[in-house]
Design a protein around this motif. Structure first.
Motif, PDB file in Angstrom:
ATOM      1  N   THR A 148       0.875  -1.212   0.091  1.00 25.38           N
ATOM      2  CA  THR A 148       0.020   0.010   0.053  1.00 25.38           C
ATOM      3  C   THR A 148       0.798   1.307  -0.061  1.00 25.38           C
ATOM      4  OG1 THR A 148      -1.663  -1.234   1.255  1.00 25.38           O
ATOM      5  CG2 THR A 148      -1.933   1.311   1.225  1.00 25.38           C
ATOM      6  N   SER A 149       0.405   2.148  -0.844  1.00 23.94           N
ATOM      7  CA  SER A 149       1.180   3.438  -0.917  1.00 23.94           C
ATOM      8  C   SER A 149       0.259   4.754  -1.047  1.00 23.94           C
ATOM      9  CB  SER A 149       2.086   3.329  -2.000  1.00 23.94           C
ATOM     10  OG  SER A 149       1.473   3.239  -3.358  1.00 23.94           O
ATOM     11  N   ASP A 150       0.939   5.841  -0.612  1.00 24.18           N
ATOM     12  CA  ASP A 150      -0.044   7.012  -0.679  1.00 24.18           C
ATOM     13  C   ASP A 150       0.652   7.843  -1.825  1.00 24.18           C
ATOM     14  OD1 ASP A 150      -1.651   6.152   1.454  1.00 24.18           O
ATOM     15  OD2 ASP A 150      -0.541   7.219   2.911  1.00 24.18           O
ATOM     16  N   SER A 151      -0.235   8.617  -2.561  1.00 22.83           N
ATOM     17  CA  SER A 151       0.294   9.545  -3.645  1.00 22.83           C
ATOM     18  C   SER A 151      -0.736  10.963  -3.316  1.00 22.83           C
ATOM     19  CB  SER A 151       0.240   9.041  -4.695  1.00 22.83           C
ATOM     20  OG  SER A 151      -1.155   8.520  -5.215  1.00 22.83           O
ATOM     21  N   PRO A 152      -0.121  11.983  -3.837  1.00 23.48           N
ATOM     22  CA  PRO A 152      -0.938  13.322  -3.381  1.00 23.48           C
ATOM     23  C   PRO A 152      -2.116  13.437  -4.350  1.00 23.48           C
ATOM     24  CG  PRO A 152       1.175  13.628  -4.531  1.00 23.48           C
ATOM     25  CD  PRO A 152       1.349  12.295  -4.077  1.00 23.48           C
ATOM     26  N   ILE A 153      -2.886  14.155  -4.218  1.00 19.89           N
ATOM     27  CA  ILE A 153      -3.888  14.569  -4.962  1.00 19.89           C
ATOM     28  C   ILE A 153      -3.913  16.061  -4.870  1.00 19.89           C
ATOM     29  CG2 ILE A 153      -6.548  14.658  -5.548  1.00 19.89           C
ATOM     30  CD1 ILE A 153      -6.822  12.277  -3.837  1.00 19.89           C
ATOM     31  N   GLY A 154      -3.805  16.801  -6.171  1.00 24.29           N
ATOM     32  CA  GLY A 154      -3.527  18.149  -6.140  1.00 24.29           C
ATOM     33  C   GLY A 154      -5.061  18.999  -5.822  1.00 24.29           C
ATOM     34  N   PHE A 155      -4.900  20.331  -5.387  1.00 22.47           N
ATOM     35  CA  PHE A 155      -6.078  21.107  -4.918  1.00 22.47           C
ATOM     36  C   PHE A 155      -6.123  22.137  -6.152  1.00 22.47           C
ATOM     37  CE2 PHE A 155      -2.424  23.108  -2.593  1.00 22.47           C
ATOM     38  CZ  PHE A 155      -2.719  24.266  -3.261  1.00 22.47           C
ATOM     39  N   ASN A 156      -7.415  22.815  -6.369  1.00 20.54           N
ATOM     40  CA  ASN A 156      -7.801  23.492  -7.223  1.00 20.54           C
ATOM     41  C   ASN A 156      -7.846  24.936  -6.811  1.00 20.54           C
ATOM     42  OD1 ASN A 156      -8.759  21.136  -8.603  1.00 20.54           O
ATOM     43  ND2 ASN A 156      -8.703  22.650 -10.291  1.00 20.54           N
ATOM     44  N   VAL A 157      -7.852  25.989  -7.379  1.00 17.31           N
ATOM     45  CA  VAL A 157      -8.265  27.274  -7.028  1.00 17.31           C
ATOM     46  C   VAL A 157      -9.369  27.712  -7.105  1.00 17.31           C
ATOM     47  CG1 VAL A 157      -7.284  29.626  -7.003  1.00 17.31           C
ATOM     48  CG2 VAL A 157      -5.505  27.804  -6.871  1.00 17.31           C
ATOM     49  N   VAL A 158     -10.372  28.197  -6.214  1.00 19.33           N
ATOM     50  CA  VAL A 158     -11.675  28.825  -6.801  1.00 19.33           C
ATOM     51  C   VAL A 158     -11.523  30.229  -6.255  1.00 19.33           C
ATOM     52  CG1 VAL A 158     -14.039  28.376  -6.371  1.00 19.33           C
ATOM     53  CG2 VAL A 158     -12.384  26.370  -6.141  1.00 19.33           C
ATOM     54  N   THR A 159     -12.112  31.000  -7.271  1.00 20.40           N
ATOM     55  CA  THR A 159     -12.588  32.318  -7.020  1.00 20.40           C
ATOM     56  C   THR A 159     -14.088  32.735  -6.695  1.00 20.40           C
ATOM     57  OG1 THR A 159     -12.478  32.939  -9.272  1.00 20.40           O
ATOM     58  CG2 THR A 159     -10.565  33.110  -8.077  1.00 20.40           C
ATOM     59  N   LYS A 160     -14.144  33.383  -5.907  1.00 22.70           N
ATOM     60  CA  LYS A 160     -15.570  33.995  -5.703  1.00 22.70           C
ATOM     61  C   LYS A 160     -15.832  35.260  -5.366  1.00 22.70           C
ATOM     62  CE  LYS A 160     -16.999  29.370  -3.241  1.00 22.70           C
ATOM     63  NZ  LYS A 160     -17.558  28.901  -1.912  1.00 22.70           N
ATOM     64  N   GLU A 161     -16.954  35.799  -5.730  1.00 23.03           N
ATOM     65  CA  GLU A 161     -16.966  37.216  -5.776  1.00 23.03           C
ATOM     66  C   GLU A 161     -17.749  37.509  -4.558  1.00 23.03           C
ATOM     67  OE1 GLU A 161     -19.344  38.077  -9.291  1.00 23.03           O
ATOM     68  OE2 GLU A 161     -17.390  38.676 -10.316  1.00 23.03           O
ATOM     69  N   THR A 162     -17.359  38.433  -4.098  1.00 21.89           N
ATOM     70  CA  THR A 162     -18.285  39.077  -2.606  1.00 21.89           C
ATOM     71  C   THR A 162     -18.190  40.592  -2.617  1.00 21.89           C
ATOM     72  OG1 THR A 162     -18.113  39.144  -0.270  1.00 21.89           O
ATOM     73  CG2 THR A 162     -16.079  39.235  -1.638  1.00 21.89           C
ATOM     74  N   SER A 163     -19.516  41.025  -2.116  1.00 24.49           N
ATOM     75  CA  SER A 163     -19.748  42.544  -1.925  1.00 24.49           C
ATOM     76  C   SER A 163     -18.982  42.889  -0.709  1.00 24.49           C
ATOM     77  CB  SER A 163     -21.161  42.914  -2.199  1.00 24.49           C
ATOM     78  OG  SER A 163     -21.814  42.162  -0.988  1.00 24.49           O
ATOM     79  N   ASP A 164     -18.499  41.928   0.038  1.00 23.23           N
ATOM     80  CA  ASP A 164     -18.256  42.408   1.582  1.00 23.23           C
ATOM     81  C   ASP A 164     -16.703  43.040   1.307  1.00 23.23           C
ATOM     82  OD1 ASP A 164     -20.456  41.086   2.489  1.00 23.23           O
ATOM     83  OD2 ASP A 164     -19.495  39.431   3.104  1.00 23.23           O
ATOM     84  N   LEU A 165     -16.162  42.952   0.027  1.00 23.66           N
ATOM     85  CA  LEU A 165     -14.817  43.788  -0.010  1.00 23.66           C
ATOM     86  C   LEU A 165     -14.697  44.642  -1.123  1.00 23.66           C
ATOM     87  CD1 LEU A 165     -12.522  40.344  -0.317  1.00 23.66           C
ATOM     88  CD2 LEU A 165     -12.565  41.829   1.633  1.00 23.66           C
ATOM     89  N   PRO A 166     -14.022  45.712  -1.067  1.00 22.30           N
ATOM     90  CA  PRO A 166     -13.908  46.523  -1.926  1.00 22.30           C
ATOM     91  C   PRO A 166     -13.748  46.219  -3.275  1.00 22.30           C
ATOM     92  CG  PRO A 166     -12.338  47.466  -0.269  1.00 22.30           C
ATOM     93  CD  PRO A 166     -12.947  45.805  -0.043  1.00 22.30           C
ATOM     94  N   LYS A 167     -14.188  46.730  -4.466  1.00 22.87           N
ATOM     95  CA  LYS A 167     -14.026  46.216  -5.949  1.00 22.87           C
ATOM     96  C   LYS A 167     -12.559  46.064  -6.101  1.00 22.87           C
ATOM     97  CE  LYS A 167     -15.514  46.982 -10.509  1.00 22.87           C
ATOM     98  NZ  LYS A 167     -16.353  47.639 -11.437  1.00 22.87           N
ATOM     99  N   GLY A 168     -12.369  44.808  -6.687  1.00 19.76           N
ATOM    100  CA  GLY A 168     -10.914  44.460  -6.955  1.00 19.76           C
ATOM    101  C   GLY A 168     -10.029  43.790  -5.963  1.00 19.76           C
ATOM    102  N   GLN A 169     -10.410  43.972  -4.687  1.00 20.21           N
ATOM    103  CA  GLN A 169      -9.700  43.575  -3.451  1.00 20.21           C
ATOM    104  C   GLN A 169      -9.962  42.018  -3.571  1.00 20.21           C
ATOM    105  OE1 GLN A 169      -9.655  45.907  -0.002  1.00 20.21           O
ATOM    106  NE2 GLN A 169      -9.375  44.160   1.251  1.00 20.21           N
ATOM    107  N   GLN A 170      -8.678  41.416  -3.193  1.00 26.48           N
ATOM    108  CA  GLN A 170      -8.701  39.728  -3.039  1.00 26.48           C
ATOM    109  C   GLN A 170      -8.492  39.505  -1.574  1.00 26.48           C
ATOM    110  OE1 GLN A 170      -6.556  37.723  -5.957  1.00 26.48           O
ATOM    111  NE2 GLN A 170      -7.419  38.981  -7.732  1.00 26.48           N
ATOM    112  N   LYS A 171      -8.964  38.323  -1.230  1.00 28.31           N
ATOM    113  CA  LYS A 171      -8.424  37.803   0.234  1.00 28.31           C
ATOM    114  C   LYS A 171      -8.605  36.431   0.155  1.00 28.31           C
ATOM    115  CE  LYS A 171     -10.374  37.999   5.075  1.00 28.31           C
ATOM    116  NZ  LYS A 171     -11.425  38.283   5.777  1.00 28.31           N
ATOM    117  N   VAL A 172      -7.783  35.528   0.713  1.00 30.54           N
ATOM    118  CA  VAL A 172      -7.834  34.171   0.779  1.00 30.54           C
ATOM    119  C   VAL A 172      -8.759  33.827   1.973  1.00 30.54           C
ATOM    120  CG1 VAL A 172      -6.268  31.978   1.000  1.00 30.54           C
ATOM    121  CG2 VAL A 172      -5.583  33.916  -0.161  1.00 30.54           C
ATOM    122  N   GLN A 173      -9.833  33.137   1.605  1.00 27.64           N
ATOM    123  CA  GLN A 173     -10.860  32.613   2.440  1.00 27.64           C
ATOM    124  C   GLN A 173     -10.049  31.281   3.213  1.00 27.64           C
ATOM    125  OE1 GLN A 173     -14.566  31.006   0.982  1.00 27.64           O
ATOM    126  NE2 GLN A 173     -15.434  32.192   2.729  1.00 27.64           N
TER     127      GLN A 173
END
Length: 334
Positions: A148-173
């Motif tokens: 038995t062996s383990d191997s990594p599964i890559g993750f994806n990057v998902v972007t979501k829009e929110t009105s809680d931040l100023p227009k164009g500003q980004q934040k890692v959730q």
């Protein structure tokens, strides 16, 4: 004047004529036939209900959902057969369920499970023995070990829009985290040299966690919060890029692709030949994998065929792949 006799004149059995006896016998026969037919109909209905209610598959890969059942209605929508049965095959102590139809003997199970015997293998019971769902077939292979062996599964990057931040500003959730794919292989060695290595099971031991980035839209946006949208996912690799382009070219959306990536990442880690101990197979973990033949004869090796079948099932069962995604979030299966 004689009084009228209002008492009903009742015939006794002795007073019945031969013709009347024949009529009574015929009526009795009809009643028996009617009752018998009704009983047969009830038994047939009950048998049909039993078939419909029988669980025909199991949750495939999520670490928290290995025991969750998937109902017969899912299998029927995916082109499954009502007569599918399950037989356990144990190779050098490792269990695997072989799912199929019209099993007759041990050999038929191994054939449908694509299990090839090698010289020196000890099989119990023998190949001609009739089987049923309680049958456990054991195969002992000399000079072979389960590794038995383990191997990594890559993750994806998902972007979501929110009105809680100023227009164009980004934040890692949420920070991304790789998942873990566990693979068990039957390895035969001659000294230190590996003679053969056959994958026995391969499934998601731990699902990846996507990296979620919030993008501000400003207070005038119609998007009230990050939770208001499923987000857009950046494709990784050829399979995901094809899935993304195919969905959009056929009327799908970025959200449909995000839902697809989430489910497939949790079910199979994007391994075409992923095979759960339950017998589930492929990117969407079809159970058995041969159900995907409705989408193409190359279902076992072609990721495009597997994905087309997956989307077809999601549309038929949940109305859309996003519907399947919403169900997955609550049930850890689809």
């Amino acid at each position: 004047m004689a009084k009228a006799n209002h008492r009903k004149q009742t015939k006794t059995l002795r007073s019945l004529s031969k013709r009347q006896w024949i009529k009574i016998a015929a009526s009795a026969t009809a009643v028996v036939a009617l009752v018998g037919g009704s009983v047969f109909a009830v038994h047939a209905h009950n048998a049909q209900q039993s078939s419909l209610n029988r669980i025909t598959s199991y949750s495939a890969t999520d670490a928290n959902a290995l025991g969750v059942s998937r109902g017969a209605d899912r299998e029927d929508l995916r082109g499954g057969k009502a007569g599918d049965t399950y037989v356990t095959v144990k190779i050098n102590g490792k269990n695997r369920a072989v799912v199929g139809s019209h099993f007759t003997d041990v050999k038929s199970v191994l054939d449908q499970g694509d299990i090839t015997l090698e010289t020196g293998d000890v099989v119990k019971p023998d190949l001609k023995t009739k089987v049923k769902e309680s049958t456990v077939i054991t195969i002992e292979r000399a000079d072979a070990n389960l590794e038995t062996s383990d191997s990594p599964i890559g993750f994806n990057v998902v972007t979501k829009e929110t009105s809680d931040l100023p227009k164009g500003q980004q934040k890692v959730q949420t920070e991304g985290q790789e998942g873990v794919m566990e693979t068990t292989s039957l390895v035969t060695k001659a000294g230190k040299k590996t003679v053969s290595s056959n994958v026995f099971t391969s499934f998601v031991k731990q699902a990846p966690v996507d990296k979620v980035i919030l993008i501000g839209t400003g207070s005038n946006s119609s998007v009230s919060s990050a939770a208001a949208n499923i987000g857009s996912t950046v494709p990784v690799g050829d399979m995901q890029q094809w899935a993304h382009d195919y969905l959009l070219s056929t009327g799908g959306s970025e959200a449909d692709f995000t839902a697809t990536v989430y489910i497939i990442s949790h079910e199979s880690g994007w391994r075409i030949n992923a095979q759960n101990p339950s017998g589930a197979y492929g990117l969407p973990q079809a159970l058995p994998g041969s159900k995907m033949s409705s989408a193409g004869a190359d279902w076992a090796t072609n990721y495009q065929t597997q994905l087309k079948w997956f989307w077809g099932y999601c549309n038929g069962r949940y109305g859309s792949v996003q519907g399947a995604y919403n169900h997955w979030l609550s049930a850890h299966s689809y």
